[in-house]
Write a protein that holds these residues in place. Structure first.
Motif, short mmCIF file in Angstrom:
data_model
loop_
_atom_site.label_atom_id
_atom_site.label_comp_id
_atom_site.label_asym_id
_atom_site.label_seq_id
_atom_site.Cartn_x
_atom_site.Cartn_y
_atom_site.Cartn_z
N ALA A 56 0.87 -1.14 -0.04
CA ALA A 56 0.10 -0.04 -0.05
C ALA A 56 0.99 1.34 0.15
O ALA A 56 2.13 1.19 0.34
N THR A 57 0.35 2.36 -0.58
CA THR A 57 1.12 3.56 -0.43
C THR A 57 -0.02 4.62 0.35
O THR A 57 -1.30 4.49 0.22
N GLY A 58 0.65 5.74 0.89
CA GLY A 58 -0.33 6.67 1.79
C GLY A 58 0.42 8.07 1.46
O GLY A 58 1.53 8.10 1.16
N GLY A 59 -0.51 9.13 2.00
CA GLY A 59 0.31 10.27 1.80
C GLY A 59 0.38 10.93 3.11
O GLY A 59 0.30 12.35 2.94
N SER A 60 0.16 10.62 4.18
CA SER A 60 0.31 11.26 5.48
C SER A 60 0.53 10.48 6.59
O SER A 60 0.50 9.27 6.46
#
Length: 217
Positions: free
Chosen positions: A30-34
């Motif tokens: 998975a990737t996330g931004g925060s």
């Protein structure tokens, strides 16, 4: 190996994913931004390594790392930044992050992730040279930095243990230490485990800090 990537720049996150998935033994789950994404995705995927940017709005990478490690003290977190900022490095050391590297050094990212997965602590070349000076500041009274874990510590070390600590502080992995001291990797692992127990330290990062703070003065 299961990896989660956190970066508030989506293009950077996708680039990191491309770099890592070019390795046969790495899967990006998975990737996330925060920082909030980091906390949530860590709980959901329990990654082998969390690769995370530091500079993010609201909850930054260091704050997210502290939250995650409060519940998962064995979490392998590798921090990325575009800045070799002394305050960030000190904080990363104090919370027990497994590595701190500059994201512009793209060729080092996959090897660093693999090294952290294998139990090593990784700092970029730009950062290793700063460690001796930075360790001297870890007893600061700033509320943002935890007290040094070495205060009041008493220790009695053999010459072999001293050599192993020095080599850990120099950034050598177990195989390299074994070759240097003509020991087996298993023996080196046992030595390091015993040293950590004796000194009441958590990991190789704290052992390197111990060397620079206590054994080089």
């Amino acid at each position: 190996m299961n990896v989660v990537i956190i970066d508030d720049d989506q293009l950077v996150a996708l680039s990191l994913q491309t770099i890592l998935e070019a390795c046969d033994d790495i899967q990006v789950s998975a990737t996330g931004g925060s920082g909030a994404d980091a906390i949530r995705l860590y709980e959901e995927y329990q990654p082998d390594v969390l690769l995370m940017d530091i500079r993010m709005e609201n909850i930054n990478g260091l704050e997210a790392s502290e939250t995650i490690m409060a519940s998962h003290p064995d979490a392998r977190i590798l921090l990325l930044t575009t800045f070799s900022d002394d305050e960030y490095i000190i904080k990363a050391l104090s919370i027990g992050a497994k590595g701190y590297i500059l994201k512009q050094n793209f060729e080092s990212i996959a090897p660093a992730v693999k090294a952290v997965y294998n139990g090593q602590t990784v700092f970029g070349d730009e950062i290793v040279g700063k460690l001796p000076d930075l360790i001297g500041h870890m007893d600061t009274t700033s509320s943002d930095v935890q007290p040094s874990p070495f205060a009041g510590m008493e220790y009695e070390l053999s010459s072999k243990e001293m050599n192993i600590i020095r080599l850990v502080a120099d950034g050598l992995n177990n195989k390299e230490i074994a070759s240097s001291l003509y020991l087996s990797e298993g023996t080196v692992r046992n030595y390091i485990s015993s040293i950590l127990d004796k000194l009441q330290l958590r990991d190789r990062t704290q052992l390197a800090c111990f060397y620079y703070k206590k054994l080089t003065n």
